[in-house]
Design an enzyme around this catalytic site. Structure first.
Site, short mmCIF file in Angstrom:
data_model
loop_
_atom_site.label_atom_id
_atom_site.label_comp_id
_atom_site.label_asym_id
_atom_site.label_seq_id
_atom_site.Cartn_x
_atom_site.Cartn_y
_atom_site.Cartn_z
N SER B 44 -0.40 0.21 1.53
CA SER B 44 -1.03 1.27 0.65
C SER B 44 -2.30 1.02 -0.02
O SER B 44 -3.11 1.87 -0.37
CB SER B 44 -0.19 1.80 -0.32
OG SER B 44 -0.02 1.15 -1.49
N LYS B 94 -1.37 0.71 -7.37
CA LYS B 94 -2.23 2.01 -7.35
C LYS B 94 -3.44 1.78 -8.00
O LYS B 94 -3.82 1.06 -8.91
CB LYS B 94 -1.40 3.04 -7.18
CG LYS B 94 -0.09 3.32 -6.56
CD LYS B 94 -0.31 3.66 -5.04
CE LYS B 94 0.83 3.73 -4.37
NZ LYS B 94 1.18 2.30 -3.39
#
Lengths: 175, 186
Positions: B44, B94
């Site tokens: 990701s 993230k």
């Protein structure tokens, strides 16, 4: 001169670290402000009660869903510097109807949430409420919160009157 | 055999505690939620982290900004390690792309499912509430992030990912991708 201070210094640092680990992972003490958890806590209205907080259940990775009815110490979702104490009323995949006189403004575009609609609690989240329906800022205003915000469970009041904290959900809560 | 004296036990406890305080590595915790050295799987954050699938980057996490009482709003653009809102025992890495009071349009090909009724219509900007932030993986095609679970409380941020130490030493960039910046107002 520094050489002789070294054992003392390392003892101090070691003790401080061990204390930090103990109060973060095992048990700590918290003083309670406010009346959102009356009559369970602060029954006289002042900021008096001191409770024992148990952090151990959070270290157990098999437990992902918190126990309903437990009083939990949680980091506030609206202010990362504050911690609040509330009761866990509902857990993931359950539905709950928010309290009638509160408007739940959590959704996108600030659409106020109509209090008759049941909310489905997402995975990894829970719904917390203060026992005092008249005076509590809780999931009725900030919505379901991630379980990861829970820091520990308040189990025991140690001052002014020693007693254990009940694990029951007040009767008029709506499921 | 050994006579284990209380003093040695106290020293051992002291050393392990100091180790914990510095590295935050729990013996019991899955995914080492708050450890200062983290190795995360997944694509990701490509191409920033885990450039090839075979490499799992080891990163250094800085926990200090979160300990300060002045920490209210995280720095935009920084890569952070966050306790997952959908699983309290998992950590995710993230980038923080938007903070409180900003508006962001979720990614087009994602349906935003954090409420129980209508799927989120992807053109409506989401206003990030006070105390929350919006996190996204750099890799648009493969990331479970705020586009899925909505804004994340800042209190879930455990630390900033500052450096990669394996496979090669580099510092992690603090810039929000251009295509992401276009979705944010102001």
């Amino acid at each position: 001169m520094f050489r002789s201070a070294l054992p003392l210094l390392s003892s101090i640092i070691g003790t401080a670290s061990a204390t930090y680990v103990f109060t973060t992972l095992c048990f700590s003490i918290a003083s309670i402000n406010g009346k959102s958890m009356q009559p369970e806590l602060n029954i006289t209205g002042g900021n008096t009660d001191i409770v024992l907080v148990n952090h151990i259940p959070l270290q157990i990775t098999q437990i992902r869903v918190p126990e309903r009815g437990r009083v939990a110490v949680i980091r506030s979702p609206t202010d990362p510097q504050k911690t609040v104490i509330k009761r866990i009323i509902a857990v993931e995949n359950e539905t709950i109807i928010p309290r009638e006189d509160k408007i739940y403004v959590y959704k996108k575009n600030h659409v106020p949430f109509m209090e008759e609609e049941p909310i489905l609690i997402p995975k990894g989240h829970c719904w917390v409420e203060g026992d005092n329906a008249a005076s509590s800022t809780d999931s009725n205003s900030f919505g379901a919160i991630p379980v990861a915000l829970i820091q520990g469970y308040a189990e025991y009041v140690i001052y002014p009157h020693q007693r254990s904290i009940s694990n029951t959900i007040p009767k008029e809560t709506r499921k | 055999m050994f006579k284990i004296r209380p003093r040695q036990i106290a020293e051992l406890v002291g050393i392990m505690s100091m180790g914990y305080v510095f590295t935050r590595k729990d013996l019991s915790s899955e995914d080492n939620l708050s450890s200062s050295i983290h190795s995360g799987r997944g694509r990701s954050m490509q191409p920033e982290l885990n450039v090839t699938e075979k490499d799992t980057d080891i990163i250094i996490i800085n926990h200090i900004p979160m300990q300060l009482s002045s920490f209210q709003v995280p720095e935009r653009g920084k890569v952070a390690i966050i306790r997952s809102p959908s699983d309290p025992h998992k950590a995710v890495v993230k980038r923080i792309v938007a903070t409180e009071h900003q508006k962001i349009i979720p990614r087009k090909d994602k349906l935003h499912h954090y409420t129980n009724d209508d799927p989120f219509v992807e053109d409506d900007p989401v206003t990030i509430p006070k105390g929350y932030c919006w996190v996204e993986g750099d890799n648009e095609k493969s990331s479970t992030d705020s586009n899925f679970y909505g804004p994340v409380p800042v209190a879930l941020i455990q630390g900033y990912a500052e450096f990669v130490v394996y496979p090669r030493l580099k510092s992690i960039s603090n810039t929000i991708p251009q295509s992401t910046r276009e979705r944010i107002k102001p």
